[in-house]
Motif scaffolding. Structure first.
Motif, PDB file in Angstrom:
ATOM      1  N   ILE A 334       0.829  -1.197   0.000  1.00  0.00           N
ATOM      2  CA  ILE A 334       0.000   0.000   0.000  1.00  0.00           C
ATOM      3  C   ILE A 334       0.864   1.247   0.000  1.00  0.00           C
ATOM      4  N   ALA A 335       0.534   2.195  -0.869  1.00  0.00           N
ATOM      5  CA  ALA A 335       1.193   3.499  -0.881  1.00  0.00           C
ATOM      6  C   ALA A 335       0.453   4.419   0.076  1.00  0.00           C
ATOM      7  N   SER A 336       1.217   5.173   0.859  1.00  0.00           N
ATOM      8  CA  SER A 336       0.580   6.024   1.861  1.00  0.00           C
ATOM      9  C   SER A 336       1.443   7.247   2.146  1.00  0.00           C
ATOM     10  N   ILE A 337       0.815   8.234   2.767  1.00  0.00           N
ATOM     11  CA  ILE A 337       1.519   9.433   3.226  1.00  0.00           C
ATOM     12  C   ILE A 337       1.706   9.292   4.724  1.00  0.00           C
ATOM     13  N   VAL A 338       2.943   9.428   5.181  1.00  0.00           N
ATOM     14  CA  VAL A 338       3.263   9.243   6.592  1.00  0.00           C
ATOM     15  C   VAL A 338       3.638  10.586   7.194  1.00  0.00           C
ATOM     16  N   PRO A 339       3.721  10.668   8.519  1.00  0.00           N
ATOM     17  CA  PRO A 339       4.057  11.952   9.163  1.00  0.00           C
ATOM     18  C   PRO A 339       5.272  12.617   8.532  1.00  0.00           C
ATOM     19  N   GLY A 340       5.185  13.946   8.404  1.00  0.00           N
ATOM     20  CA  GLY A 340       6.234  14.693   7.729  1.00  0.00           C
ATOM     21  C   GLY A 340       5.907  14.890   6.260  1.00  0.00           C
ATOM     22  N   ASN A 341       4.645  14.512   5.873  1.00  0.00           N
ATOM     23  CA  ASN A 341       4.202  14.650   4.489  1.00  0.00           C
ATOM     24  C   ASN A 341       5.100  13.852   3.539  1.00  0.00           C
ATOM     25  N   ARG A 342       5.573  12.715   4.054  1.00  0.00           N
ATOM     26  CA  ARG A 342       6.420  11.852   3.235  1.00  0.00           C
ATOM     27  C   ARG A 342       5.585  10.743   2.607  1.00  0.00           C
ATOM     28  N   GLY A 363     -11.274  -2.676  -1.270  1.00  0.00           N
ATOM     29  CA  GLY A 363     -10.034  -1.969  -1.023  1.00  0.00           C
ATOM     30  C   GLY A 363     -10.092  -0.555  -1.586  1.00  0.00           C
ATOM     31  N   THR A 364      -9.612   0.415  -0.812  1.00  0.00           N
ATOM     32  CA  THR A 364      -9.665   1.814  -1.262  1.00  0.00           C
ATOM     33  C   THR A 364      -8.291   2.458  -1.317  1.00  0.00           C
ATOM     34  N   GLU A 365      -7.278   1.812  -0.728  1.00  0.00           N
ATOM     35  CA  GLU A 365      -5.939   2.384  -0.727  1.00  0.00           C
ATOM     36  C   GLU A 365      -5.158   1.877  -1.944  1.00  0.00           C
ATOM     37  N   PRO A 366      -4.422   2.777  -2.628  1.00  0.00           N
ATOM     38  CA  PRO A 366      -3.712   2.364  -3.837  1.00  0.00           C
ATOM     39  C   PRO A 366      -2.496   1.492  -3.529  1.00  0.00           C
ATOM     40  N   THR A 367      -2.223   0.558  -4.397  1.00  0.00           N
ATOM     41  CA  THR A 367      -1.115  -0.378  -4.231  1.00  0.00           C
ATOM     42  C   THR A 367      -0.235  -0.371  -5.479  1.00  0.00           C
TER      43      THR A 367
END
Length: 697
Positions: A334-342, A363-367
């Motif tokens: 899963i691709a995601s945005i983590v703290p720090g806008n990374r 599923g709604t999160e992109p992979t």
């Protein structure tokens, strides 16, 4: 003789590969059933029986690689277990080792992992042996009976027994096991003298405790699979793959499940090694990418390296295993945005349920799979229609993730692929560059359902000259199970200084291990002519804490053989670290090892398709595919089944087959060979050939 069947349970698909004595092949992929993995195994076998005309008697053996054990450890799904120790050693797991994982400074942020056995479930018994196995304090049977009844009253039905110095003699542990059978007959017992008769108390205790917690888990799973075999009318032995790349009867695996923890991973490597040996390519870097993770390993001279200890989650487990590096980068990552806008890809995975957004199962999160769908690299359906892909759902998921970053769906897809492939390349460098191997001297072999999607690009990143796509890369683990022999490993701690080796004792101990190996192979039906016994040992320089595994030559145990063992340590140390201490530092023999191999019937080698060597005959059309060099471009699509030997062509191209999709980058050259492989010559490889040709001219 009928079909031998290899089965692998993956995160997204469960794969089956079956071959009979005439070379007829059957490949089946069914969706995995994460809640009950054995159901997918049943579904795959039922589909095979349908293809065999409903005749289950044509199945003669089932070899299975499973992730049940490792998943239980990684997910911390531990049943309540107990640990029985020598009085005074109640905190053996808590003490552990002083080694802190991670970079410098980790001591300030590192949190000690949760113990496998809560301290309240660790009980003590009066007894004591010295390092030679001599009794220092007698075994208190009354105390042991009291502890067995305590575990029974607590409802704890799996207990590890690890007494001090039990590697030298298991007399007290085996007596304790007998007492538990009398006082708590429903309890499963793992003794350290049977699980790991090696010195070092912490490693022996943690490995034995892990074995105890896995016994009910793998035992229940094996019972379920065997129940499915019976229900389907399959009267054939079930084998389970081990971490070291061999197989063992299911009933034996259920007693020592810790040695099967990495069975699926090992199977994939063994399959790649088999392909390489048959294709005269003994030096390979394996790249196996599934739905959840990517596993890489180094194969030299046709065989992978083995290690004697692996780290499962945060626990050091002593068990022979294929040397593999894994990263959380799979098709379902899963691709995601983590703290720090990374922005990051993995290690979280969408798995099989709900799966990537394009699966349409919630599923709604992109992979990574969603990125490949948007870039046009994947067809509309996978595994012969078992999974249909929804491009609009992928685009919506990518757009949603990209909004906070100001990126559209296409930019997100490109970023996901780039980051994912860089993570994979870093894993390959860990098993090559980090160990003094130049990737440019190896062929990259792709496996897993998602491996061929990225192998050509990875080849350019790593500057390898050639990428090999085997005939059925998407079922590499099941192929590996199918081509594996039965393997039984035995170990004994027996410490000798180089200048004071007790030849008689060394010979007697090796003979004892060889006798054990032969007896277990006899039990599994392998005659003397159908097996081999191989010796090895753990050696180190005096004063070192860790050992290196070296081969021990066949023949009589004498001074010359001991000298050869020491020479092998010097060579292994030089290979691993770039230097050796020949004539400077004395050597110590630490552990003796014997491996018994029962040779299974091997399937015939793959063969390439005969016919007109023209790629046009295999071309099925075109579709718009995105490449960094060109953007979206109409790209030729080929049916791999129709590619004959010698039908060479040049990228960009897409090659489709039942179990995977292969992406060929612009400028790369592809040639099907006589062994059924697709050989991709990278742009780096072509440049190297051009330089070589220029030098020769």
């Amino acid at each position: 003789m009928g079909f031998r069947v290899g089965i692998d349970s993956g995160g997204t698909f469960t794969d089956l590969f079956a071959v009979d004595e005439d070379g007829r092949e059957e490949i089946i992929k069914v969706p995995s059933t994460p809640a009950s993995p054995d159901l997918a195994v049943r579904n795959a076998l039922a589909a095979l029986i349908d293809r065999l005309g409903g005749d289950p008697s044509r199945i003669e053996a089932v070899l299975h690689g499973t992730t049940v054990a490792v998943n239980a450890i990684l997910q911390h799904k531990f049943p309540p277990i107990g640990l029985l120790v020598t009085r005074g050693f109640r905190h053996v797991l808590e003490m552990g080792r002083q080694t802190i994982p991670g970079e410098r400074g980790s001591i300030y942020v590192w949190t000690k992992p949760a113990r496998i056995v809560p301290l309240g479930n660790v009980r003590e018994v009066t007894e004591r042996l010295d390092r030679t196995g001599a009794v220092l304090a007698g075994f208190d049977e009354a105390e042991c009976r009291e502890q067995a009844r305590w575990y029974r009253d607590q409802g704890i039905n799996s207990v590890a027994i690890c007494f001090i110095n039990a590697y030298a003699s298991g007399v007290h542990e085996m007596r304790a096991k007998a007492i538990f059978a009398e006082e708590h007959p429903d309890c499963q017992i793992a003794t350290s003298c049977e699980t790991l008769p090696e010195y070092r108390e912490y490693e022996r205790a943690i490995t034995t405790a892990t074995n105890a917690l896995l016994m009910p888990i793998l035992g229940r799973y094996i019972a379920n699979v065997e129940g499915h075999l019976k229900a389907l009318g399959i009267d054939a032995p079930l084998y389970i793959m081990k971490s070291a790349g061999g197989a063992t009867l299911a009933e034996l695996a259920a007693r020592q499940p810790v040695h099967t923890a990495l069975s699926g991973t090992a199977a994939a490597v063994m399959g790649s090694a088999w392909i390489g040996r048959g294709s005269d390519m003994p030096d390979l870097m394996t790249f196996d990418m599934g739905g959840t993770s990517t596993d890489v390993a180094l194969i030299e001279k046709g065989y992978p390296a083995l290690v004697s200890e692996v780290e499962l989650d945060v626990y050091p487990i002593r068990t022979p295993a294929v040397d593999v590096v894994s990263v959380g980068a799979g098709g379902g990552s899963i691709a995601s945005i983590v703290p720090g806008n990374r922005f990051q890809v993995g290690p979280r995975s969408a798995g099989a349920d709900p799966g990537p957004a394009c699966y349409g199962r919630g599923g709604t999160e992109p992979t990574v799979t969603d990125a490949n769908v948007l870039l046009g690299r994947l067809p509309q359906e996978l595994a012969g229609g078992a999974v249909r892909l929804d491009r609009a759902a992928s685009e919506a998921a990518l757009e949603t993730l990209g909004k906070p970053l100001g990126l559209d769906a296409l930019e997100m897809a490109r970023g996901i692929i780039e980051i994912g492939e860089l993570n994979m390349a870093d894993a390959v460098r860990q098993i090559s560059v980090k160990r003094g191997r130049d990737p440019r001297n190896f062929t990259l072999i792709a496996g897993g359902g998602a491996g061929p999607l990225h192998a050509a690009s990875l080849g350019e990143i790593l500057q390898v000259p050639q990428v090999l796509i085997p005939p059925a890369p998407g079922i590499g683990c099941s192929l590996g199970a199918l081509v594996s022999d039965v393997r039984e490993d035995f170990v004994m701690t027996d410490i000798h200084a180089e200048d004071a080796v007790d030849i008689a004792r060394l010979s007697a101990n090796f003979t004892a291990l060889e006798t054990e190996a032969a007896a277990l192979l006899d039990r599994q039906g392998f005659p003397a002519t159908g097996r081999s016994i191989v010796r090895s040992a753990d050696l180190r320089y005096r004063g070192m804490r860790t050992e290196l595994l070296v081969d021990v030559p066949a023949g009589a145990i004498d001074a010359d053989l001991v000298a050869a063992m020491c020479d092998n340590l010097h060579a292994a140390h030089e290979d691993a670290y770039g230097y050796a201490y020949r004539g400077v530092q004395p050597v110590e023999i630490v552990n003796l090892r014997v491996t018994g191999v029962g040779h299974m019937r091997q399937p015939p080698a793959f063969e390439g398709k005969a016919g007109e060597p023209s790629a046009e005959a295999a071309r099925t059309g075109t579709r718009s595919v995105f490449f960094n060099e060109t953007g979206f471009v109409e790209t030729a699509v080929y049916d791999r089944r129709q590619l004959a030997v010698g039908a060479s062509f040049e990228g960009p191209a897409i090659v489709e087959q039942y179990d995977t999709t292969i992406v060929i980058l612009p400028g790369q050259k592809v040639s099907p060979d006589a062994n059924g492989n697709l050989l991709i010559t990278t742009r780096c490889g072509q440049l190297a050939k051009g330089v070589t040709a220029g030098a020769e001219s």
